[in-house]
Design a protein around this motif. Structure first.
Motif, PDB file in Angstrom:
ATOM      1  N   ILE A 198       0.828  -1.205   0.000  1.00 36.63           N
ATOM      2  CA  ILE A 198       0.000   0.000   0.000  1.00 36.63           C
ATOM      3  C   ILE A 198       0.862   1.255   0.000  1.00 36.63           C
ATOM      4  O   ILE A 198       1.880   1.321   0.706  1.00 36.63           O
ATOM      5  CB  ILE A 198      -0.932   0.009   1.230  1.00 36.63           C
ATOM      6  N   SER A 199       0.438   2.228  -0.784  1.00 30.17           N
ATOM      7  CA  SER A 199       1.069   3.548  -0.757  1.00 30.17           C
ATOM      8  C   SER A 199      -0.023   4.604  -0.928  1.00 30.17           C
ATOM      9  O   SER A 199      -1.099   4.326  -1.447  1.00 30.17           O
ATOM     10  CB  SER A 199       2.121   3.683  -1.868  1.00 30.17           C
ATOM     11  N   CYS A 200       0.256   5.822  -0.469  1.00 32.21           N
ATOM     12  CA  CYS A 200      -0.693   6.934  -0.584  1.00 32.21           C
ATOM     13  C   CYS A 200       0.040   8.178  -1.085  1.00 32.21           C
ATOM     14  O   CYS A 200       1.266   8.316  -0.912  1.00 32.21           O
ATOM     15  CB  CYS A 200      -1.344   7.246   0.763  1.00 32.21           C
ATOM     16  N   ASP A 201      -0.706   9.062  -1.682  1.00 32.82           N
ATOM     17  CA  ASP A 201      -0.148  10.323  -2.178  1.00 32.82           C
ATOM     18  C   ASP A 201      -1.068  11.475  -1.816  1.00 32.82           C
ATOM     19  O   ASP A 201      -2.302  11.329  -1.824  1.00 32.82           O
ATOM     20  CB  ASP A 201       0.043  10.267  -3.694  1.00 32.82           C
ATOM     21  N   ASN A 202      -0.440  12.606  -1.485  1.00 25.15           N
ATOM     22  CA  ASN A 202      -1.161  13.869  -1.228  1.00 25.15           C
ATOM     23  C   ASN A 202      -2.211  13.749  -0.138  1.00 25.15           C
ATOM     24  O   ASN A 202      -3.354  14.223  -0.286  1.00 25.15           O
ATOM     25  CB  ASN A 202      -1.803  14.387  -2.526  1.00 25.15           C
ATOM     26  N   LEU A 203      -1.833  13.140   0.980  1.00 20.56           N
ATOM     27  CA  LEU A 203      -2.761  13.009   2.094  1.00 20.56           C
ATOM     28  C   LEU A 203      -3.009  14.369   2.747  1.00 20.56           C
ATOM     29  O   LEU A 203      -2.184  15.279   2.658  1.00 20.56           O
ATOM     30  CB  LEU A 203      -2.206  12.037   3.141  1.00 20.56           C
ATOM     31  N   LEU A 204      -4.161  14.476   3.402  1.00 20.01           N
ATOM     32  CA  LEU A 204      -4.456  15.688   4.161  1.00 20.01           C
ATOM     33  C   LEU A 204      -3.465  15.842   5.306  1.00 20.01           C
ATOM     34  O   LEU A 204      -3.064  14.850   5.929  1.00 20.01           O
ATOM     35  CB  LEU A 204      -5.878  15.624   4.719  1.00 20.01           C
ATOM     36  N   ASP A 205      -3.061  17.091   5.585  1.00 18.75           N
ATOM     37  CA  ASP A 205      -2.163  17.371   6.703  1.00 18.75           C
ATOM     38  C   ASP A 205      -3.005  17.816   7.890  1.00 18.75           C
ATOM     39  O   ASP A 205      -3.558  18.911   7.915  1.00 18.75           O
ATOM     40  CB  ASP A 205      -1.165  18.462   6.307  1.00 18.75           C
ATOM     41  N   MET A 206      -3.112  16.937   8.897  1.00 15.33           N
ATOM     42  CA  MET A 206      -3.996  17.188  10.034  1.00 15.33           C
ATOM     43  C   MET A 206      -3.266  17.729  11.254  1.00 15.33           C
ATOM     44  O   MET A 206      -3.901  18.108  12.248  1.00 15.33           O
ATOM     45  CB  MET A 206      -4.729  15.895  10.416  1.00 15.33           C
ATOM     46  N   SER A 245       1.122  14.836   8.825  1.00 15.01           N
ATOM     47  CA  SER A 245       0.373  13.697   9.345  1.00 15.01           C
ATOM     48  C   SER A 245       1.261  12.470   9.499  1.00 15.01           C
ATOM     49  O   SER A 245       2.269  12.305   8.800  1.00 15.01           O
ATOM     50  CB  SER A 245      -0.796  13.353   8.403  1.00 15.01           C
ATOM     51  N   ASP A 246       0.868  11.591  10.438  1.00 15.69           N
ATOM     52  CA  ASP A 246       1.576  10.330  10.686  1.00 15.69           C
ATOM     53  C   ASP A 246       0.650   9.188  10.254  1.00 15.69           C
ATOM     54  O   ASP A 246      -0.088   8.612  11.062  1.00 15.69           O
ATOM     55  CB  ASP A 246       1.916  10.185  12.173  1.00 15.69           C
ATOM     56  N   PRO A 247       0.662   8.838   8.984  1.00 18.53           N
ATOM     57  CA  PRO A 247      -0.373   7.941   8.463  1.00 18.53           C
ATOM     58  C   PRO A 247      -0.156   6.466   8.793  1.00 18.53           C
ATOM     59  O   PRO A 247       0.968   5.990   8.954  1.00 18.53           O
ATOM     60  CB  PRO A 247      -0.304   8.176   6.953  1.00 18.53           C
ATOM     61  N   MET A 248      -1.262   5.765   8.857  1.00 23.02           N
ATOM     62  CA  MET A 248      -1.321   4.308   8.988  1.00 23.02           C
ATOM     63  C   MET A 248      -2.569   3.838   8.244  1.00 23.02           C
ATOM     64  O   MET A 248      -3.581   4.535   8.218  1.00 23.02           O
ATOM     65  CB  MET A 248      -1.398   3.880  10.464  1.00 23.02           C
ATOM     66  N   CYS A 253       4.624  12.290   7.154  1.00 16.81           N
ATOM     67  CA  CYS A 253       4.698  11.948   5.728  1.00 16.81           C
ATOM     68  C   CYS A 253       3.310  12.038   5.103  1.00 16.81           C
ATOM     69  O   CYS A 253       2.354  11.428   5.592  1.00 16.81           O
ATOM     70  CB  CYS A 253       5.272  10.542   5.551  1.00 16.81           C
ATOM     71  N   LEU A 254       3.215  12.774   4.012  1.00 16.02           N
ATOM     72  CA  LEU A 254       1.950  12.876   3.286  1.00 16.02           C
ATOM     73  C   LEU A 254       1.923  11.990   2.047  1.00 16.02           C
ATOM     74  O   LEU A 254       0.898  11.917   1.366  1.00 16.02           O
ATOM     75  CB  LEU A 254       1.699  14.328   2.867  1.00 16.02           C
ATOM     76  N   ASN A 255       3.044  11.326   1.765  1.00 17.71           N
ATOM     77  CA  ASN A 255       3.133  10.415   0.613  1.00 17.71           C
ATOM     78  C   ASN A 255       3.760   9.093   1.068  1.00 17.71           C
ATOM     79  O   ASN A 255       4.840   8.709   0.611  1.00 17.71           O
ATOM     80  CB  ASN A 255       3.972  11.044  -0.512  1.00 17.71           C
ATOM     81  N   PRO A 256       3.089   8.380   1.968  1.00 15.92           N
ATOM     82  CA  PRO A 256       3.716   7.206   2.587  1.00 15.92           C
ATOM     83  C   PRO A 256       3.791   6.009   1.637  1.00 15.92           C
ATOM     84  O   PRO A 256       2.913   5.784   0.806  1.00 15.92           O
ATOM     85  CB  PRO A 256       2.782   6.893   3.754  1.00 15.92           C
ATOM     86  N   ARG A 257       4.896   5.251   1.774  1.00 10.43           N
ATOM     87  CA  ARG A 257       5.077   3.947   1.136  1.00 10.43           C
ATOM     88  C   ARG A 257       5.228   2.930   2.259  1.00 10.43           C
ATOM     89  O   ARG A 257       6.294   2.821   2.859  1.00 10.43           O
ATOM     90  CB  ARG A 257       6.315   3.922   0.247  1.00 10.43           C
ATOM     91  N   ALA A 274     -12.709  13.140  -0.139  1.00 11.50           N
ATOM     92  CA  ALA A 274     -12.018  13.472   1.104  1.00 11.50           C
ATOM     93  C   ALA A 274     -11.317  14.811   1.028  1.00 11.50           C
ATOM     94  O   ALA A 274     -10.841  15.320   2.037  1.00 11.50           O
ATOM     95  CB  ALA A 274     -11.004  12.378   1.444  1.00 11.50           C
ATOM     96  N   GLY A 275     -11.224  15.366  -0.155  1.00 12.74           N
ATOM     97  CA  GLY A 275     -10.572  16.662  -0.307  1.00 12.74           C
ATOM     98  C   GLY A 275      -9.172  16.545  -0.842  1.00 12.74           C
ATOM     99  O   GLY A 275      -8.700  17.410  -1.567  1.00 12.74           O
ATOM    100  N   SER A 276      -8.500  15.461  -0.504  1.00 10.65           N
ATOM    101  CA  SER A 276      -7.139  15.252  -0.986  1.00 10.65           C
ATOM    102  C   SER A 276      -6.738  13.811  -0.709  1.00 10.65           C
ATOM    103  O   SER A 276      -7.216  13.202   0.238  1.00 10.65           O
ATOM    104  CB  SER A 276      -6.157  16.208  -0.305  1.00 10.65           C
ATOM    105  N   GLY A 277      -5.886  13.287  -1.559  1.00 13.26           N
ATOM    106  CA  GLY A 277      -5.313  11.982  -1.281  1.00 13.26           C
ATOM    107  C   GLY A 277      -5.791  10.872  -2.192  1.00 13.26           C
ATOM    108  O   GLY A 277      -6.972  10.775  -2.528  1.00 13.26           O
ATOM    109  N   THR A 278      -4.835  10.040  -2.611  1.00  8.00           N
ATOM    110  CA  THR A 278      -5.133   8.818  -3.355  1.00  8.00           C
ATOM    111  C   THR A 278      -4.440   7.654  -2.671  1.00  8.00           C
ATOM    112  O   THR A 278      -3.479   7.833  -1.915  1.00  8.00           O
ATOM    113  CB  THR A 278      -4.648   8.897  -4.815  1.00  8.00           C
ATOM    114  N   ILE A 279      -4.933   6.447  -2.938  1.00 11.42           N
ATOM    115  CA  ILE A 279      -4.318   5.246  -2.390  1.00 11.42           C
ATOM    116  C   ILE A 279      -4.059   4.279  -3.538  1.00 11.42           C
ATOM    117  O   ILE A 279      -4.869   4.147  -4.458  1.00 11.42           O
ATOM    118  CB  ILE A 279      -5.215   4.603  -1.309  1.00 11.42           C
ATOM    119  N   THR A 280      -2.914   3.616  -3.491  1.00  6.71           N
ATOM    120  CA  THR A 280      -2.521   2.656  -4.522  1.00  6.71           C
ATOM    121  C   THR A 280      -2.271   1.298  -3.855  1.00  6.71           C
ATOM    122  O   THR A 280      -1.528   1.221  -2.872  1.00  6.71           O
ATOM    123  CB  THR A 280      -1.262   3.110  -5.264  1.00  6.71           C
TER     124      THR A 280
END
Length: 498
Positions: free
Chosen positions: A29-37, A43-46, A70-74, A139-145
């Protein structure tokens, strides 16, 4: 002389359900352009993976690690799932901004989610979608791959076996030799495979055959095996690879789904509640239930989701001649329907426009699909496989022609599913299934492989459409992979087995 060859095929421990068509799939899983909360950092994504069991109920399967700022986590942790082709496995990927050391979701900020099926992921190998809110608004921003990779020990051993100058054991004739292969276990030798018997021959050559490594030696190539015959034999071993079902799907093979519907008079007047074609106020009949059950699974493996749908056994306008392969949208130049919903709509609109008649002939529609399978085979790659769903209420009228059509189709990239609706005697359908022996044409020609799966719908009246789909589709992955491997056909975009 025994020449075994390690190969690849889907094997492994039996899954905890009534089917053997399972392998493990690792999702990355990876994400791009996540919202910064976060106010003073990123943000610290999971990512949390949930699966839908029934209705609104979702349960957590597993989760990735947390990545700091990270807003573009791998994510490095792969999420491993059991994969069942014949089941619609609904998944939800939820992304959170984690604010605590214990990774509590109650105290985390929700960044977005994405829902899909596991079938959609493996059929595309790499799936990218936008994240949405829980109410499914953007969601306003963000994609998931999501990337998928098969994880399984799928080795088999392919044997070519022959013997010379066997001992003559029969008084009035020669011996009838066969081979038995045994696996060594803690309690003794366990039979793993028995070849066919070759009659009256002291120098037999057996048909090539394959045994899974799990069955033969528990996956341990150094483990002793035992081969029984009239005399001892020496053997050598060579190496080769075999593709799995998911190798073909992830490598770009498309499953082409065709529906054929029985419009013969024995179904009864569609306007009568006693008719099998009667659609009740809830929009249900057994024909529609079968279309939804099988179509909902297969549609994930067809990129354009355009399905040709045909009828047989009806008098059709404008000439009112009986047809055994007419498009239910009445467009011979374009018999395709947009998705399962399109097939259902075309069926509903077709019913009042035709006159149910007869007889019940299967051969024309089988030969119709076989024509496209023959064209696909000429491409010399495993780019297309064809699945024909026949839904019928009664006894076949053209049995000899149907047997010949199936025998011919067994040499093509094609499988046939027959669902019997109503309470008729379906003994002839069981015969076509071939589970009790090799199907032969009226002239004695044997089918190359078993490609027919028959089930009576009445067995699933109380079990639901998901159980019907599991039953009729359980054999399809092996039918498809074994066909392409038999003809040494590779996936379109992959030259190396998993």
């Amino acid at each position: 002389i025994i020449c075994p060859t390690p190969t690849m095929a889907a094997v492994g421990a039996p899954p905890p359900r009534a089917t053997d068509c399972v392998t493990k799939v690792a999702l990355t899983i990876s994400c791009d352009n996540l919202l910064d909360m976060d106010a003073f950092s990123k943000s610290d994504p999971m990512c949390v993976l949930r699966m839908n069991t029934s209705g609104p109920h979702w349960y957590e399967i597993c989760r990735t690690e947390k990545i700091q700022n990270c807003l573009n986590p791998r994510f490095s942790k792969s999420l491993v799932l059991d994969y069942y082709f014949e089941v619609v496995q609904k998944l939800r990927f939820e992304v959170y901004d984690i604010d605590t050391e214990n990774c509590s979701l109650e105290e985390a900020d929700f960044l977005g989610q994405m829902e899909c099926t596991l079938g959609q992921i493996v059929s595309s190998s790499k799936l990218t979608k936008p994240l949405v809110r829980r109410d499914r608004t953007p969601a306003g921003s963000g994609t998931i791959t999501i990337c998928a990779e098969e994880q399984t020990d799928n080795r088999v051993v392919a044997f070519e076996a022959a013997a010379r100058k066997l001992d003559k054991k029969d008084f009035f004739g020669k011996s009838d030799p066969f081979l038995e292969f045994y696996k060594q276990t803690e309690t003794g030798w366990q039979l793993a495979h028995r070849t066919e018997v070759i009659k009256n021959n002291l120098n037999p050559t057996w048909k090539p055959f394959r045994i899974s490594m799990q069955s033969l030696c528990g996956g341990d190539v150094e483990k002793l095996i035992k081969v029984n015959c009239a005399i001892s034999k020496n053997f050598t071993r060579q190496s080769m690879k075999e593709y799995t079902f998911l190798d073909y799907i992830m490598g770009g093979c498309q499953i082409n789904f065709t529906i054929a519907i029985d419009f013969t008079g024995s179904n009864g007047d569609p306007k009568s509640p006693r008719s099998l074609h009667y659609i009740n106020p809830q929009g249900y009949n057994e024909y529609l239930a079968a279309i939804w059950a099988v179509g909902n699974v297969i549609q994930d493996y067809d990129s354009d989701k355009m399905f040709p749908a045909f009828g047989f056994g009806a008098q059709i306008p404008p000439t009112w001649q009986v047809s055994h392969e007419f498009p239910i949208n009445f467009n011979p130049a374009n018999p395709f329907c947009a998705g399962v919903e399109g097939v259902v709509l075309a069926y509903q609109q077709c019913l009042p426009q035709v006159k149910l008649y007869g007889p019940t002939n299967f051969a024309p529609i089988i030969n119709h699909v076989a024509h496209f399978g023959r064209q696909a085979l000429q491409q010399q790659t495993a780019s297309q496989y064809f699945v024909l769903l026949i839904i019928t209420d009664g006894v076949i009228t053209d049995m000899d022609q149907t047997r010949s059509a199936i025998v011919n189709a067994s040499r093509l990239p094609m499988s046939i599913i027959i669902v019997g609706v109503g309470g008729a005697d379906f003994e002839a359908m069981e015969f076509l299934d071939g589970d009790d022996g090799t199907l032969r044409s009226a002239t004695g020609e044997a089918a190359l492989r078993d490609i027919v799966q028959f089930v009576p719908f009445r067995q699933f009246t109380n079990a639901g459409s998901a159980a019907l789909a599991q039953c009729v589709l359980a054999e399809l992955p092996d039918q498809m992979a074994s066909f392409f491997n038999l003809f040494d056909l590779k996936p379109p975009s992959d030259s190396c087995p998993s």
